[in-house]
Enzyme design. Sequence first.
Site, PDB file in Angstrom:
ATOM      1  N   LYS A 136       0.844  -1.182   0.000  1.00 21.78           N
ATOM      2  CA  LYS A 136       0.000   0.000   0.000  1.00 21.78           C
ATOM      3  C   LYS A 136       0.884   1.239   0.000  1.00 21.78           C
ATOM      4  O   LYS A 136       1.986   1.143   0.521  1.00 21.78           O
ATOM      5  CB  LYS A 136      -0.965   0.026   1.189  1.00 21.78           C
ATOM      6  CG  LYS A 136      -0.413  -0.374   2.559  1.00 21.78           C
ATOM      7  CD  LYS A 136       0.698   0.370   3.237  1.00 21.78           C
ATOM      8  CE  LYS A 136       0.717   1.823   3.414  1.00 21.78           C
ATOM      9  NZ  LYS A 136       1.934   2.316   4.116  1.00 21.78           N
ATOM     10  N   TYR A 221      -4.705   3.848   6.199  1.00 19.63           N
ATOM     11  CA  TYR A 221      -5.204   2.948   7.252  1.00 19.63           C
ATOM     12  C   TYR A 221      -6.505   3.499   7.848  1.00 19.63           C
ATOM     13  O   TYR A 221      -7.412   2.748   8.190  1.00 19.63           O
ATOM     14  CB  TYR A 221      -4.180   2.787   8.380  1.00 19.63           C
ATOM     15  CG  TYR A 221      -2.958   1.992   8.009  1.00 19.63           C
ATOM     16  CD1 TYR A 221      -3.021   0.611   7.904  1.00 19.63           C
ATOM     17  CD2 TYR A 221      -1.743   2.612   7.795  1.00 19.63           C
ATOM     18  CE1 TYR A 221      -1.888  -0.125   7.582  1.00 19.63           C
ATOM     19  CE2 TYR A 221      -0.612   1.887   7.462  1.00 19.63           C
ATOM     20  CZ  TYR A 221      -0.692   0.523   7.358  1.00 19.63           C
ATOM     21  OH  TYR A 221       0.424  -0.193   7.036  1.00 19.63           O
TER      22      TYR A 221
HETATM   23  P1  NDP Z   1      12.326   1.358   2.639  1.00 16.67           P
HETATM   24  O1  NDP Z   1      12.821   2.714   2.237  1.00 16.67           O
HETATM   25  O2  NDP Z   1      12.764   0.800   3.929  1.00 16.67           O
HETATM   26  O3  NDP Z   1      12.741   0.298   1.504  1.00 16.67           O
HETATM   27  C1  NDP Z   1      12.474   0.496   0.147  1.00 16.67           C
HETATM   28  C2  NDP Z   1      13.432  -0.378  -0.678  1.00 16.67           C
HETATM   29  O4  NDP Z   1      13.106  -0.187  -2.048  1.00 16.67           O
HETATM   30  C3  NDP Z   1      14.903   0.027  -0.560  1.00 16.67           C
HETATM   31  O5  NDP Z   1      15.556  -0.568   0.534  1.00 16.67           O
HETATM   32  C4  NDP Z   1      15.458  -0.461  -1.875  1.00 16.67           C
HETATM   33  O6  NDP Z   1      15.688  -1.857  -1.794  1.00 16.67           O
HETATM   34  C5  NDP Z   1      14.299  -0.291  -2.834  1.00 16.67           C
HETATM   35  N1  NDP Z   1      14.428   0.894  -3.688  1.00 16.67           N
HETATM   36  C6  NDP Z   1      14.551   0.865  -5.031  1.00 16.67           C
HETATM   37  N2  NDP Z   1      14.640   2.096  -5.526  1.00 16.67           N
HETATM   38  C7  NDP Z   1      14.574   2.949  -4.491  1.00 16.67           C
HETATM   39  C8  NDP Z   1      14.630   4.369  -4.373  1.00 16.67           C
HETATM   40  N3  NDP Z   1      14.747   5.162  -5.446  1.00 16.67           N
HETATM   41  N4  NDP Z   1      14.569   4.903  -3.144  1.00 16.67           N
HETATM   42  C9  NDP Z   1      14.423   4.150  -2.050  1.00 16.67           C
HETATM   43  N5  NDP Z   1      14.366   2.788  -2.095  1.00 16.67           N
HETATM   44  C10 NDP Z   1      14.445   2.191  -3.313  1.00 16.67           C
HETATM   45  O7  NDP Z   1      10.743   1.399   2.543  1.00 16.67           O
HETATM   46  P2  NDP Z   1       9.702   0.456   3.285  1.00 16.67           P
HETATM   47  O8  NDP Z   1      10.159  -0.944   3.242  1.00 16.67           O
HETATM   48  O9  NDP Z   1       9.355   1.056   4.580  1.00 16.67           O
HETATM   49  O10 NDP Z   1       8.405   0.646   2.341  1.00 16.67           O
HETATM   50  C11 NDP Z   1       8.297  -0.007   1.079  1.00 16.67           C
HETATM   51  C12 NDP Z   1       6.811  -0.083   0.704  1.00 16.67           C
HETATM   52  O11 NDP Z   1       6.134  -0.850   1.678  1.00 16.67           O
HETATM   53  C13 NDP Z   1       6.096   1.264   0.672  1.00 16.67           C
HETATM   54  O12 NDP Z   1       5.176   1.294  -0.384  1.00 16.67           O
HETATM   55  C14 NDP Z   1       5.354   1.337   2.012  1.00 16.67           C
HETATM   56  O13 NDP Z   1       4.173   2.113   1.956  1.00 16.67           O
HETATM   57  C15 NDP Z   1       5.047  -0.132   2.247  1.00 16.67           C
HETATM   58  N6  NDP Z   1       4.941  -0.464   3.675  1.00 16.67           N
HETATM   59  C16 NDP Z   1       3.856  -1.162   4.107  1.00 16.67           C
HETATM   60  C17 NDP Z   1       3.709  -1.491   5.426  1.00 16.67           C
HETATM   61  C18 NDP Z   1       2.525  -2.276   5.868  1.00 16.67           C
HETATM   62  O14 NDP Z   1       2.313  -2.392   7.074  1.00 16.67           O
HETATM   63  N7  NDP Z   1       1.737  -2.853   4.976  1.00 16.67           N
HETATM   64  C19 NDP Z   1       4.695  -1.065   6.420  1.00 16.67           C
HETATM   65  C20 NDP Z   1       5.843  -0.389   5.865  1.00 16.67           C
HETATM   66  C21 NDP Z   1       5.943  -0.093   4.538  1.00 16.67           C
HETATM   67  P3  NDP Z   1      16.978  -2.568  -2.468  1.00 16.67           P
HETATM   68  O15 NDP Z   1      18.149  -1.966  -1.793  1.00 16.67           O
HETATM   69  O16 NDP Z   1      16.770  -3.999  -2.152  1.00 16.67           O
HETATM   70  O17 NDP Z   1      16.913  -2.273  -3.934  1.00 16.67           O
END
Ligand code: NDP
Length: 365
Positions: A136, A221
């Site tokens: 989401k 949410y």
């Molecule tokens: P993070 O910033 O922690 O991680 C995002 C990951 O995406 C990065 O670590 C990287 O992984 C990859 N990535 C690729 N391109 C980019 C970029 N340009 N900038 C930043 N990251 C990039 O985010 P979250 O894990 O917190 O969130 C990811 C998604 O999950 C969002 O859409 C958020 O809304 C959702 N979410 C949902 C939750 C829920 O409870 N359902 C809770 C938290 C988040 P790599 O290094 O492996 O390429």
Amino acid sequence: MNPRRRTFLKQLAAGVAATSLSPLSTRLHAAHHASQKKLGVALVGLGGYATRQLAPALQKTSRCSLRGIVTGTKKKEKIWADKYGVDTSHIYNYETFDSIANDPAIDIVYVVLPNSMHKEYVIRAAQAGKHVITEKPMGLNAAECREMIAACKAAGVKLSVGYRLRFEPNTMLIEKAGREKTMGAVRYVQSEMGFRIGDPAQWRLRHSLAGGGAMMDVGIYAIQGARYSTSEEPVSVRAQEFKTDPVKFAEVDETITWQMKFPSGAISNSTTSYSFGVNELTVSYERGRAGLRPANRYTGVAGYLGNEVLAAAPISQQALQMDDFARCISEDDTSKISGEEGLKDALVIEAIYESLRRGGTSVAV
Ligand code: NDP
């Protein structure tokens, strides 16, 4: 203890006893059979949520297993391969991602990237013939959600959105009370979700990657809370915005409050924020009230429904969510958190932003 919970606990105890008393060979056979049938999941984007929630939850699923990863960060490849036994043949980066089409070990692609990247990777996953879960908010707007739905339909794959709370047992009881009107019709819902955001350099504060601020990230949410509590779709919305730090929140919204009207006459009042913590749901029915506090955390969701105390359930929301998606694939069922469900929230978010643009006037959803 209420009779329903007592029966449930009895059944649970009977199930555990039956498992521990069955002959070892039968249990090993069952375990082997289950592992054979498990669907392979590839996580795309190994950030905070994939690392701290989804990968551990995949160790608790009975119908899914973590078989692949897609990452742009080379050093994560070895860390994940070592920790989760992911074979190098199932490790991809954003350039090689499309060749996942030739990887029969992967059944489900789970997109856990920044919001603006969801659409591209959902569509590429669908075109690779994989079922897809996207985090989401599903997309940056309703048009993006419609494109994703169409791409999955064209490819004949299933699509769902990571609304983990819809598998949380207490949340499901409140959803059921609204649907079945066990305490009469819902008259009012108060649903709120906010937190104090840290690092000012993160993608969540960049409009190009996040598509919006608190509303897109966690306001969703509160929208879900109002929608699942009433079992209705809002017909109109009015919104107000507040900004205390125009530098940090130069590109995205900091705090928004909004009110929604539902066809039955029910109304809701909601708040989302990146500058203070709030995490609650209250529902007023014709007869009695219900509430959850916290309403949206990964664990500890607890509250009350009329006179019944809703104690936190010791489950993994994400494991239940992913197992249900695997069940939908195996049984050709539609997920209750399908792409259409993600689209409904996107339509509400669009109406909220439209109301803000029009100075807070009422906007039809
Ligand atoms: P993070 O910033 O922690 O991680 C995002 C990951 O995406 C990065 O670590 C990287 O992984 C990859 N990535 C690729 N391109 C980019 C970029 N340009 N900038 C930043 N990251 C990039 O985010 P979250 O894990 O917190 O969130 C990811 C998604 O999950 C969002 O859409 C958020 O809304 C959702 N979410 C949902 C939750 C829920 O409870 N359902 C809770 C938290 C988040 P790599 O290094 O492996 O390429």
